[in-house]
Design a protein around this motif. Structure first.
Motif, PDB file in Angstrom:
ATOM      1  N   ARG A 185     -51.440   4.866  17.791  1.00  0.00           N
ATOM      2  CA  ARG A 185     -51.963   4.151  16.623  1.00  0.00           C
ATOM      3  C   ARG A 185     -50.992   3.044  16.249  1.00  0.00           C
ATOM      4  NH1 ARG A 185     -52.631   9.662  15.085  1.00  0.00           N
ATOM      5  NH2 ARG A 185     -50.882   9.476  13.660  1.00  0.00           N
ATOM      6  N   GLY A 186     -51.398   1.832  16.530  1.00  0.00           N
ATOM      7  CA  GLY A 186     -50.541   0.687  16.249  1.00  0.00           C
ATOM      8  C   GLY A 186     -51.126  -0.170  15.156  1.00  0.00           C
ATOM      9  N   MET A 187     -50.992  -1.465  15.322  1.00  0.00           N
ATOM     10  CA  MET A 187     -51.446  -2.417  14.316  1.00  0.00           C
ATOM     11  C   MET A 187     -52.969  -2.423  14.210  1.00  0.00           C
ATOM     12  SD  MET A 187     -50.818  -4.581  12.109  1.00  0.00           S
ATOM     13  CE  MET A 187     -51.854  -5.699  11.241  1.00  0.00           C
ATOM     14  N   PHE A 188     -53.448  -2.733  13.021  1.00  0.00           N
ATOM     15  CA  PHE A 188     -54.888  -2.779  12.765  1.00  0.00           C
ATOM     16  C   PHE A 188     -55.549  -3.933  13.472  1.00  0.00           C
ATOM     17  CE2 PHE A 188     -53.136  -0.765   9.062  1.00  0.00           C
ATOM     18  CZ  PHE A 188     -53.992   0.280   8.866  1.00  0.00           C
ATOM     19  N   LYS A 189     -56.834  -3.751  13.736  1.00  0.00           N
ATOM     20  CA  LYS A 189     -57.677  -4.865  14.125  1.00  0.00           C
ATOM     21  C   LYS A 189     -58.985  -4.661  13.387  1.00  0.00           C
ATOM     22  CE  LYS A 189     -58.053  -8.169  17.483  1.00  0.00           C
ATOM     23  NZ  LYS A 189     -58.806  -9.124  16.692  1.00  0.00           N
ATOM     24  N   PHE A 190     -59.546  -5.760  12.924  1.00  0.00           N
ATOM     25  CA  PHE A 190     -60.719  -5.690  12.067  1.00  0.00           C
ATOM     26  C   PHE A 190     -61.783  -6.627  12.613  1.00  0.00           C
ATOM     27  CE2 PHE A 190     -62.902  -7.590   8.356  1.00  0.00           C
ATOM     28  CZ  PHE A 190     -63.575  -6.467   7.943  1.00  0.00           C
ATOM     29  N   SER A 191     -63.035  -6.220  12.491  1.00  0.00           N
ATOM     30  CA  SER A 191     -64.123  -7.085  12.927  1.00  0.00           C
ATOM     31  C   SER A 191     -65.050  -7.349  11.757  1.00  0.00           C
ATOM     32  CB  SER A 191     -64.884  -6.420  14.073  1.00  0.00           C
ATOM     33  OG  SER A 191     -66.049  -7.146  14.316  1.00  0.00           O
ATOM     34  N   TYR A 192     -65.096  -8.601  11.335  1.00  0.00           N
ATOM     35  CA  TYR A 192     -65.933  -8.958  10.187  1.00  0.00           C
ATOM     36  C   TYR A 192     -67.413  -8.784  10.517  1.00  0.00           C
ATOM     37  CZ  TYR A 192     -67.949 -11.823   6.500  1.00  0.00           C
ATOM     38  OH  TYR A 192     -68.677 -12.257   5.439  1.00  0.00           O
ATOM     39  N   ASP A 193     -67.786  -9.072  11.769  1.00  0.00           N
ATOM     40  CA  ASP A 193     -69.202  -9.023  12.136  1.00  0.00           C
ATOM     41  C   ASP A 193     -69.762  -7.605  12.116  1.00  0.00           C
ATOM     42  OD1 ASP A 193     -69.078 -11.699  12.486  1.00  0.00           O
ATOM     43  OD2 ASP A 193     -68.607 -11.577  14.622  1.00  0.00           O
ATOM     44  N   ARG A 194     -68.904  -6.639  12.500  1.00  0.00           N
ATOM     45  CA  ARG A 194     -69.404  -5.268  12.559  1.00  0.00           C
ATOM     46  C   ARG A 194     -69.386  -4.595  11.202  1.00  0.00           C
ATOM     47  NH1 ARG A 194     -65.551  -3.236  17.188  1.00  0.00           N
ATOM     48  NH2 ARG A 194     -65.861  -4.881  18.705  1.00  0.00           N
ATOM     49  N   CYS A 195     -68.518  -5.047  10.319  1.00  0.00           N
ATOM     50  CA  CYS A 195     -68.304  -4.325   9.053  1.00  0.00           C
ATOM     51  C   CYS A 195     -69.548  -4.398   8.182  1.00  0.00           C
ATOM     52  CB  CYS A 195     -67.106  -4.918   8.314  1.00  0.00           C
ATOM     53  SG  CYS A 195     -66.700  -4.013   6.824  1.00  0.00           S
ATOM     54  N   ILE A 196     -69.942  -3.246   7.610  1.00  0.00           N
ATOM     55  CA  ILE A 196     -71.125  -3.201   6.748  1.00  0.00           C
ATOM     56  C   ILE A 196     -70.730  -3.035   5.284  1.00  0.00           C
ATOM     57  CG2 ILE A 196     -72.632  -2.334   8.554  1.00  0.00           C
ATOM     58  CD1 ILE A 196     -72.225   0.463   7.340  1.00  0.00           C
ATOM     59  N   ALA A 197     -69.450  -3.169   4.993  1.00  0.00           N
ATOM     60  CA  ALA A 197     -68.947  -3.155   3.611  1.00  0.00           C
ATOM     61  C   ALA A 197     -69.326  -1.884   2.872  1.00  0.00           C
ATOM     62  CB  ALA A 197     -69.437  -4.395   2.846  1.00  0.00           C
ATOM     63  N   CYS A 198     -69.148  -0.733   3.502  1.00  0.00           N
ATOM     64  CA  CYS A 198     -69.513   0.532   2.874  1.00  0.00           C
ATOM     65  C   CYS A 198     -68.346   1.150   2.118  1.00  0.00           C
ATOM     66  CB  CYS A 198     -70.002   1.516   3.920  1.00  0.00           C
ATOM     67  SG  CYS A 198     -68.758   1.963   5.123  1.00  0.00           S
ATOM     68  N   THR A 239     -69.635   2.542  11.643  1.00  0.00           N
ATOM     69  CA  THR A 239     -70.259   1.641  12.608  1.00  0.00           C
ATOM     70  C   THR A 239     -69.839   2.018  14.023  1.00  0.00           C
ATOM     71  OG1 THR A 239     -68.440   0.078  12.529  1.00  0.00           O
ATOM     72  CG2 THR A 239     -70.203  -0.235  10.964  1.00  0.00           C
ATOM     73  N   LYS A 240     -70.701   1.645  14.976  1.00  0.00           N
ATOM     74  CA  LYS A 240     -70.379   1.874  16.380  1.00  0.00           C
ATOM     75  C   LYS A 240     -70.540   0.576  17.138  1.00  0.00           C
ATOM     76  CE  LYS A 240     -71.306   6.732  16.809  1.00  0.00           C
ATOM     77  NZ  LYS A 240     -72.229   7.770  17.228  1.00  0.00           N
ATOM     78  N   PRO A 241     -69.528   0.019  17.747  1.00  0.00           N
ATOM     79  CA  PRO A 241     -68.150   0.497  17.723  1.00  0.00           C
ATOM     80  C   PRO A 241     -67.496   0.264  16.358  1.00  0.00           C
ATOM     81  CG  PRO A 241     -68.329  -1.533  18.941  1.00  0.00           C
ATOM     82  CD  PRO A 241     -69.715  -1.141  18.611  1.00  0.00           C
ATOM     83  N   LYS A 242     -66.351   0.859  16.182  1.00  0.00           N
ATOM     84  CA  LYS A 242     -65.680   0.826  14.886  1.00  0.00           C
ATOM     85  C   LYS A 242     -65.378  -0.615  14.473  1.00  0.00           C
ATOM     86  CE  LYS A 242     -64.874   5.336  14.945  1.00  0.00           C
ATOM     87  NZ  LYS A 242     -65.504   6.266  14.006  1.00  0.00           N
ATOM     88  N   ALA A 297     -54.780   6.500  10.771  1.00  0.00           N
ATOM     89  CA  ALA A 297     -56.089   6.214  11.384  1.00  0.00           C
ATOM     90  C   ALA A 297     -57.222   6.993  10.744  1.00  0.00           C
ATOM     91  CB  ALA A 297     -56.066   6.458  12.883  1.00  0.00           C
ATOM     92  N   LEU A 298     -57.057   7.433   9.501  1.00  0.00           N
ATOM     93  CA  LEU A 298     -58.177   8.069   8.810  1.00  0.00           C
ATOM     94  C   LEU A 298     -59.257   7.051   8.490  1.00  0.00           C
ATOM     95  CD1 LEU A 298     -56.436  10.560   6.399  1.00  0.00           C
ATOM     96  CD2 LEU A 298     -57.684  11.048   8.455  1.00  0.00           C
ATOM     97  N   CYS A 299     -58.867   5.800   8.294  1.00  0.00           N
ATOM     98  CA  CYS A 299     -59.857   4.752   8.047  1.00  0.00           C
ATOM     99  C   CYS A 299     -60.718   4.541   9.279  1.00  0.00           C
ATOM    100  CB  CYS A 299     -59.160   3.464   7.644  1.00  0.00           C
ATOM    101  SG  CYS A 299     -57.782   3.023   8.686  1.00  0.00           S
ATOM    102  N   GLU A 300     -60.078   4.625  10.440  1.00  0.00           N
ATOM    103  CA  GLU A 300     -60.843   4.450  11.668  1.00  0.00           C
ATOM    104  C   GLU A 300     -61.827   5.602  11.855  1.00  0.00           C
ATOM    105  OE1 GLU A 300     -58.409   4.026  15.134  1.00  0.00           O
ATOM    106  OE2 GLU A 300     -60.118   4.377  16.446  1.00  0.00           O
ATOM    107  N   GLU A 301     -61.376   6.818  11.515  1.00  0.00           N
ATOM    108  CA  GLU A 301     -62.274   7.974  11.635  1.00  0.00           C
ATOM    109  C   GLU A 301     -63.446   7.851  10.674  1.00  0.00           C
ATOM    110  OE1 GLU A 301     -60.604  11.864  11.273  1.00  0.00           O
ATOM    111  OE2 GLU A 301     -58.980  11.355  12.641  1.00  0.00           O
TER     112      GLU A 301
END
Lengths: 195, 180
Positions: free
Chosen positions: B51-64, B119-122, B111-115
């Motif tokens: 578990r290293g640095m975060f990566k975020f995808s704006y397109d996949r995020c559904i703002a839940c 969305t799939k993929p995260k 990585a609880l946020c990832e769990e």
């Protein structure tokens, strides 16, 4: 001297500006490690001896960072790992771990600093001879980490100045070594002027 | 308890044979294969579940906001507003992200946020195998939405001077993804 924001081209974070073309060290001159464009300008201004002396001193300081592990928690385990043979920080001249602050250059604050530990930290920092550098290792020393409570210092810059921050809980030995390399770069560029 | 030490022979005293007894290990290890990883040039690749640095995808995020709820230390800051948008010919109420900040300096990389991410993929993940996070300024460790998405568009630090380092304009372009 007011605190200046230092922009470093080697950062992984893209928002920091890199070296613009024309700003780098000029080709053809004799360049020692750590020489910057500013020093190249000074060369033309006739301050050859002093700038070269500074460069040499900074180079020597950057390559002999004797660490003092101020280990109060689990981060110190990763520090031990960095010193031992798989990572071997001795390649950068930082292998002489000194447990006396009077013989150390670099203070590695590894672990949670509670408020009662604050005066101790300050005292040990004051006992270190100049030039002295501080590396805040781990989430706790950097910001308090998950101890968002009244008795833990929320970042050790409340009591002592910090030169480099290494987040992680704990950071890997490689990550810590990256921090030391960045600090070495900063010293060799002559951006830390103390003592 | 009394410990009986063997009486030293005169050969030990004058020829220092005990010293060489200990140095045997040293000489043996001298010719063993080296274990040191020369870090800035070579890099020890972490395991796949590191578990290293975060990566975020704006397109996949559904703002839940499930990741922010799952975070044990509440370092994920999310602001959302509703918007009417046309999806497949119908007007739908959608959530739009205004702010997605992570205070990485406090993070313990659990990585609880990832769990928690549905969305799939995260849309937030920590398997980037990056641990080079050291910074000269504490405030640089606070990552906003764009930085979380685009921090890795630069080559890794090699310990050597960068010949083709991006200029400020190029860096900004990377940061905003070419927009504006």
């Amino acid at each position: 001297m007011p605190a200046q924001k230092i922009e470093h081209p080697d950062s992984i974070i893209p928002r920091k500006a890199g070296v613009a073309p024309g700003e780098g060290p000029e080709k053809g001159l004799i360049t020692l490690p750590g020489e910057t464009s500013r020093e190249a300008e000074d060369l033309a201004g006739g301050t050859y001896l002093t700038t070269k002396l500074d460069t040499m001193v900074n180079w020597a300081r950057g390559n002999s960072l004797w660490p003092l592990p101020f280990g109060t928690a689990c981060c110190a385990i990763e520090f031990m790992s960095m010193v031992s043979s798989h990572y071997d920080v001795a390649r950068f001249g930082a292998e002489v771990v000194r447990f006396s602050p009077r013989q150390a250059d670099l203070m590695i604050v590894a672990g949670t600093i509670v408020d009662k530990m604050g005066p101790v930290l300050k005292k040990i920092y004051d006992q270190m001879p100049e030039p002295k550098y501080v590396l805040a290792m781990g989430a706790c020393a950097t910001s308090g980490g998950f101890y968002r409570v009244y008795h833990v210092m929320q970042g050790i810059d409340e009591v002592i100045p910090v030169d480099i921050w290494v987040p992680g809980c704990p950071p890997t030995p490689d990550g810590l070594m990256y921090g030391i390399l960045k600090l070495k770069d900063k010293i060799e560029r002559g951006e830390i002027k103390r003592g | 308890m009394r410990v009986e030490h063997p009486k030293p022979r005169w050969t030990d005293r004058f020829l220092l044979l005990d010293l060489f007894e200990g140095l045997k290990t040293t000489f043996y290890e001298l010719f063993q294969p080296k274990v040191t990883v020369r870090y800035p040039e070579e890099r020890l690749e972490p395991a796949d579940r590191f578990r290293g640095m975060f990566k975020f995808s704006y397109d996949r995020c559904i703002a839940c906001k499930l990741c922010a709820q799952a975070c044990p230390i509440d370092i994920i800051y999310i602001d959302v507003h509703d918007e009417q948008r046309e999806v497949d010919g119908k007007m739908k109420k959608l959530k739009v992200l205004d702010r997605y900040d992570i205070d990485v300096k406090r993070c313990m990389f659990c990585a609880l946020c990832e769990e928690a991410c549905p969305t799939k993929p995260k849309s937030i993940w920590l398997t980037t195998k990056t641990y080079e996070l050291a910074s000269y300024d504490r405030n640089d460790l606070y990552f906003n939405m764009q930085e979380l998405e685009y921090w890795d568009e630069r080559p890794r630090y090699t310990g050597l001077p960068e010949e083709n380092a991006p200029t400020q304009l190029e860096g900004q372009k990377m940061l905003t993804g070419g927009h504006e």
